[in-house]
Design a protein around this motif. Structure first.
Motif: not given
Length: 253
Positions: A182, A184, A186, A195, A197, A199, A214-215, A229-230
């Motif tokens: 998962i 972020a 931006t 921003t 979240q 996958k 897009n979750t 993670g970004s």
């Protein structure tokens, strides 16, 4: 009458200590311009001029035609042996080559010196300084690294065998995102930052493109990885992608 004599002895002792103090400091040494080794045991005397009594201290071993040493580790080893190397030139790697020319006897003239792998490496391993040696070969790959730092710390993309010439296509920057993570996403532009979240659909390294789902909406979008993670989309992503492409073109020349 004995007090003056005692004071004189005390002053003499203090003076002796003061005179001896400089000897306690590490002896200043300089890195040899051509670091070579003849028997596979790399000593401080083979690395530095002025090593003195510490010349025989072994700091590393060489198993091939050359060895790549981390300068920081060598500096620490020298300090422990009572030597002071200030490394004023900011050397990061020290390459130690075989001292005798016997290993190159009979080699065809015009051979070039290239980086090769000192051991076989598996996919996903990170290249370490000791994994590289300089060897003579008839020709170098078109994308052969010019410096060991170009591949040290990089991740191996496919199995590599010992003795093979190093190539930039063999490695990639370490992956900081794994498939299923998962992350972020931006968007930044003209002072506006949004921003959401998502996958990760695959693994990726910093600067690489990454498809993210897009979750919330389940829509899949293309992003660029900015760190663990970004990711980013929009103008920032375009700049990162352009910079990475320019860097790769320069490295491959």
């Amino acid at each position: 009458m004995k007090a003056p004599a005692f004071s004189s002895m005390l002053l003499s002792s203090l003076a002796a200590l003061l005179i001896a103090t400089p000897a306690l400091a590490g002896a200043s040494v300089s890195l040899r311009p051509d670091t070579t080794d003849a028997d596979g045991k790399i000593t401080l005397g083979e690395l530095f001029d002025g090593a003195g009594a510490a010349s025989s201290v072994v700091v590393a071993t060489r198993v091939g035609p050359s060895a790549v040493l981390d300068a920081g580790a060598v500096q620490i080893a020298a300090r422990r042996a009572g030597l002071d190397w200030d490394n004023a030139n900011g050397v990061r790697r020290i390459i130690v080559r075989q001292g005798s020319d016997a290993g190159l006897a009979g080699a065809p003239r015009g051979n070039v010196e290239v980086l090769a792998y000192a051991r076989s490496l598996a996919t996903g391993e990170m290249v370490q300084p000791e994994d590289l040696v300089w060897v003579k070969m008839a020709a170098a790959p078109s994308d052969a690294p010019r410096d060991a730092d170009d591949v040290i710390g990089m991740t191996v993309k496919r199995p590599l065998r010992q003795g093979a010439a190093a190539s930039l296509r063999d490695v990639s920057t370490p992956q900081v995102i794994k498939a299923g993570d998962i992350v972020a996403v931006t968007y930044e532009d003209d002072g506006v930052a949004l921003t959401l979240q998502g996958k990760a659909m695959s693994a990726a390294a910093i600067g690489e493109s990454l498809m993210v789902q897009n979750t919330a909406s389940k829509k899949i979008i293309e992003t660029v990885v900015t760190g663990p993670g970004s990711t980013a989309v929009g103008p920032q992503a375009m700049r990162l992608k352009a910079n990475r492409n320019n860097t790769l073109r320069y490295a491959a020349r």
